[in-house]
Design an enzyme around this catalytic site. Sequence first.
Site, PDB file in Angstrom:
ATOM      1  N   LYS A 127      -6.929   3.281  -2.538  1.00  9.58           N
ATOM      2  CA  LYS A 127      -7.209   3.193  -1.102  1.00  9.58           C
ATOM      3  C   LYS A 127      -7.445   4.587  -0.549  1.00  9.58           C
ATOM      4  O   LYS A 127      -6.731   5.526  -0.899  1.00  9.58           O
ATOM      5  CB  LYS A 127      -6.031   2.510  -0.401  1.00  9.58           C
ATOM      6  N   LYS A 181     -10.089   0.084  -1.517  1.00  6.96           N
ATOM      7  CA  LYS A 181      -9.878  -0.220  -0.102  1.00  6.96           C
ATOM      8  C   LYS A 181     -10.250   0.988   0.745  1.00  6.96           C
ATOM      9  O   LYS A 181      -9.720   2.082   0.542  1.00  6.96           O
ATOM     10  CB  LYS A 181      -8.427  -0.622   0.163  1.00  6.96           C
ATOM     11  N   ASP A 215       0.863  -1.178   0.000  1.00  8.85           N
ATOM     12  CA  ASP A 215       0.000   0.000   0.000  1.00  8.85           C
ATOM     13  C   ASP A 215       0.902   1.233   0.000  1.00  8.85           C
ATOM     14  O   ASP A 215       1.509   1.566   1.021  1.00  8.85           O
ATOM     15  CB  ASP A 215      -0.896   0.023   1.241  1.00  8.85           C
TER      16      ASP A 215
END
EC number: 4.1.2.4
Length: 226
Positions: free
Chosen positions: A159, A189, A93
């Site tokens: 995300k 996400k 991430d």
Amino acid sequence: MPGQPTRDQVAALVDHTLLKPEATAADVVALVAEAADLGVYAVCVSPSMVPAAVSAGGVRVATVAGFPSGKHASAIKAHEAALAVACGAVEVDMVIDVGAALAGHLDAVRSDIEAVRCATSGAVLKVIVESAALLGLADESTLIGVCRVAEDAGADFVKTSTGFHPAGGASTRAVEVMASAVGGRLGVKASGGIRTATDAVAMLSAGATRLGLSGTRAVLEGLGQN
């Protein structure tokens, strides 16, 4: 996700997360054990903690790059991500440079993501856009533009948040905008401030396909038993 999801359905979408600076290797081992017990998708830990998480075994390991500010040079983010993957992380991430996005320098944002993508072949790449900052300091079009740049650069997910930015974490509005922007071609996400079962279900209903949670047990207990 339509309707009311079951506990197991939600658990299967969770990255059980521990990114606090004070976390120890023992904390990470405990996190992995709890993750296995809860039946979540993965754990997400700091890059230096990837070896401890991998050694504990039994669950996928995700990590972060350029965390939490995103102000690292692209080469640093790429090297950090590559080291983590070499140690056994299967998902990364990364954090974008939010300032570059707000200034409209989307080519720089794209290049930053591409650098990490090239360094993490075979791993899942999620791009943290700090949606609360983009929506609060700019507008939806900026958030949409960043999501599309992430797609162009080869990301697998967008995300919402690091959970550390003062602008805030995930919101259903941000998730809806992001899900619409990527149109099912990428995952979404939601992470940051999701503390209850109600929060989790709202994010999934808005279009999230993965959840980043630190209080995973409490969220799942709020969903009851299957």
